[in-house]
Scaffold this active site. Structure first.
Site, short mmCIF file in Angstrom:
data_model
loop_
_atom_site.label_atom_id
_atom_site.label_comp_id
_atom_site.label_asym_id
_atom_site.label_seq_id
_atom_site.Cartn_x
_atom_site.Cartn_y
_atom_site.Cartn_z
N PRO A 42 58.75 -19.60 15.71
CA PRO A 42 59.41 -18.68 16.65
C PRO A 42 60.35 -19.46 17.59
CG PRO A 42 56.99 -18.70 16.92
CD PRO A 42 57.38 -19.90 16.13
N TYR A 98 53.50 -31.69 22.31
CA TYR A 98 53.63 -30.37 21.65
C TYR A 98 54.37 -30.50 20.32
CZ TYR A 98 54.88 -25.44 20.97
OH TYR A 98 55.05 -24.18 20.45
N ASP A 137 39.85 -15.42 20.29
CA ASP A 137 40.57 -15.99 21.43
C ASP A 137 39.54 -16.61 22.38
OD1 ASP A 137 43.69 -15.16 22.64
OD2 ASP A 137 42.28 -16.16 24.00
N ASP A 195 36.51 -21.35 21.94
CA ASP A 195 37.53 -22.38 22.12
C ASP A 195 37.75 -23.01 20.75
OD1 ASP A 195 39.05 -24.61 22.51
OD2 ASP A 195 37.93 -25.35 24.24
N SER A 223 56.93 -24.12 15.60
CA SER A 223 57.88 -23.82 16.68
C SER A 223 59.26 -24.31 16.32
CB SER A 223 57.43 -24.50 17.98
OG SER A 223 58.44 -24.38 18.96
N GLY A 261 50.29 -11.91 23.84
CA GLY A 261 51.46 -12.54 23.23
C GLY A 261 51.64 -12.21 21.76
N ASN A 268 47.42 -18.70 15.18
CA ASN A 268 48.44 -18.47 16.21
C ASN A 268 48.09 -19.11 17.56
OD1 ASN A 268 50.59 -16.77 17.70
ND2 ASN A 268 48.66 -16.07 18.61
N LYS A 287 53.10 -29.64 16.58
CA LYS A 287 53.75 -28.64 15.73
C LYS A 287 54.36 -29.29 14.47
CE LYS A 287 52.87 -24.86 18.06
NZ LYS A 287 51.92 -23.87 17.53
N1 LIG Z 1 56.18 -17.99 23.24
C1 LIG Z 1 56.96 -18.97 22.86
O1 LIG Z 1 57.97 -19.24 23.51
C2 LIG Z 1 56.62 -19.75 21.61
C3 LIG Z 1 57.67 -20.43 20.95
C4 LIG Z 1 57.38 -21.15 19.79
C5 LIG Z 1 56.08 -21.18 19.31
N2 LIG Z 1 55.09 -20.50 19.97
C6 LIG Z 1 53.73 -20.58 19.42
O2 LIG Z 1 53.23 -19.28 19.21
C7 LIG Z 1 51.83 -19.25 19.41
C8 LIG Z 1 51.45 -18.15 20.36
O3 LIG Z 1 52.21 -18.26 21.53
P1 LIG Z 1 52.26 -17.12 22.64
O4 LIG Z 1 53.59 -17.21 23.26
O5 LIG Z 1 51.77 -15.83 22.12
O6 LIG Z 1 51.21 -17.72 23.70
P2 LIG Z 1 50.30 -16.96 24.77
O7 LIG Z 1 49.89 -18.00 25.77
O8 LIG Z 1 50.98 -15.75 25.27
O9 LIG Z 1 49.02 -16.54 23.90
C9 LIG Z 1 48.23 -17.56 23.31
C10 LIG Z 1 46.81 -17.10 23.19
O10 LIG Z 1 46.06 -18.21 22.66
C11 LIG Z 1 44.83 -18.29 23.36
N3 LIG Z 1 44.33 -19.67 23.33
C12 LIG Z 1 44.85 -20.74 23.97
N4 LIG Z 1 44.07 -21.82 23.75
C13 LIG Z 1 43.04 -21.41 22.99
C14 LIG Z 1 41.89 -22.05 22.44
N5 LIG Z 1 41.63 -23.35 22.69
N6 LIG Z 1 41.04 -21.32 21.70
C15 LIG Z 1 41.25 -20.00 21.48
N7 LIG Z 1 42.31 -19.34 21.96
C16 LIG Z 1 43.20 -20.04 22.71
C17 LIG Z 1 45.15 -17.84 24.78
O11 LIG Z 1 43.97 -17.40 25.45
C18 LIG Z 1 46.17 -16.73 24.54
O12 LIG Z 1 45.57 -15.45 24.46
C19 LIG Z 1 51.44 -20.66 19.90
O13 LIG Z 1 50.94 -21.40 18.79
C20 LIG Z 1 52.75 -21.23 20.38
O14 LIG Z 1 52.80 -22.63 20.31
C21 LIG Z 1 55.33 -19.80 21.10
#
Ligand SMILES: NC(=O)c1ccc[n+]([C@@H]2O[C@H](COP(=O)([O-])OP(=O)(O)OC[C@H]3O[C@@H](n4cnc5c(N)ncnc54)[C@H](O)[C@@H]3O)[C@@H](O)[C@H]2O)c1
Length: 260
Positions: free
Chosen positions: A196, A166, A50, A74, A153, A30, A101, A170
């Site tokens: 984002p 959530y 991660d 974690d 977010s 991501g 992130n 945030k």
């Molecule tokens: N994609 C969206 O629509 C969106 C929108 C607004 C905000 N965000 C924010 O962007 C950030 C990244 O989102 P994304 O879409 O890339 O998500 P994603 O799920 O594609 O990737 C998130 C990564 O975080 C890792 N992760 C989750 N919990 C964890 C933990 N406890 N310890 C370590 N690693 C952990 C996962 O293994 C994963 O690789 C997040 O903070 C999310 O809230 C995403």
């Protein structure tokens, strides 16, 4: 040929992050992968943290010609963050940039939500950012230079149902960003947040789904579904020297949906 805004980006040629060492959390996929690769293209070495091994991300970082390691933890667990702290420091002897992130974004009906689930969502989305900042800010202080970028977010500015835990987390990220910016400014460390939009990352596919992603895109000024790379320009700016006089701010990079 005309392009929709945001689709005309070419590969950057800047070396704005040359010599920097960046920790990127949630870097196995991501936004985290896209951010890691863009920082590497701009000259940074990458510590990809991660739950899962971020081997693909680090292979790509090395192909770009930068150094990288992947660490698994974690980040909601203080003991696991403690366990990787020395490894992060040992990689290059210092840390310049932290991109907080990692996160999850499940929809939860508040009538059914229990306290354990509430706590879990706060821990992963908010506590992890505090724990990681604590782990790296001493190194930044030693060098009188640091950049912390926290992922928030755009849902904070919308009326989306079933997002109580959530959005609380945030919202906490934005408050944490503002307060930490005040406390770290004397040490040359800036702290900012990025919002984002709903985006087609692995998490976006799992937690949001194609139908809602498309519906959100229709509400944006720029009417296409956000992708992982749409966030990297904002993160790169906030983690660069160009951001020396900007701190405590929240930058919305969401195709023009939320206006602040
Ligand atoms: N994609 C969206 O629509 C969106 C929108 C607004 C905000 N965000 C924010 O962007 C950030 C990244 O989102 P994304 O879409 O890339 O998500 P994603 O799920 O594609 O990737 C998130 C990564 O975080 C890792 N992760 C989750 N919990 C964890 C933990 N406890 N310890 C370590 N690693 C952990 C996962 O293994 C994963 O690789 C997040 O903070 C999310 O809230 C995403």
């Amino acid at each position: 040929m005309r392009h929709a805004p945001g689709q005309e980006r070419s590969m950057p040629t800047t070396s704005s992050h040359s010599g920097r060492v960046a920790v990127v959390t949630g870097a196995a996929g991501g936004f985290g992968t896209a951010i890691s690769l863009e920082l590497a293209r701009r000259g940074a070495d990458i510590i990809a943290v991660d739950l899962k091994a971020a081997e693909d991300t680090i292979s790509a970082v090395r192909e770009i010609g930068r150094k990288g390691i992947t660490l698994q933890a974690d980040l909601a667990d203080p003991e696991q963050v403690e366990a990787i702290t020395a490894d992060m420091r040992a990689f290059a002897g210092r840390i310049d940039i932290l991109v907080n992130n990692a996160g999850i974004f499940p929809f939860r009906n508040v009538w059914e939500l229990d306290f354990a689930e509430w706590k879990r969502i706060q821990s992963i989305n908010l506590d992890s950012q505090f724990l990681m900042a604590k782990a790296v800010m001493g190194s930044m202080r030693e060098n009188s230079w640091g950049r912390i970028v926290n992922l928030a977010s755009n849902s904070l500015g919308l009326t989306v149902p079933d997002m109580v835990p959530y959005m609380a987390a945030k919202g906490g990220v934005v408050g944490f960003t503002r307060a930490l910016a005040t406390d770290l400014a004397p040490y040359g460390i800036t702290v900012n947040a990025v919002c984002p939009t709903a985006s087609s990352t692995p998490g976006g596919q799992t937690f949001i789904g194609d139908e809602v992603l498309q519906a959100v895109a229709e509400m944006q000024a720029i009417k296409r579904v956000g992708s992982a790379t749409d966030i990297v320009g904002a993160v790169c700016f906030l983690s660069s020297d160009d951001c020396a006089f900007m701190t405590g701010q929240t930058l919305v990079a969401d195709g023009g949906l939320m206006r602040v």
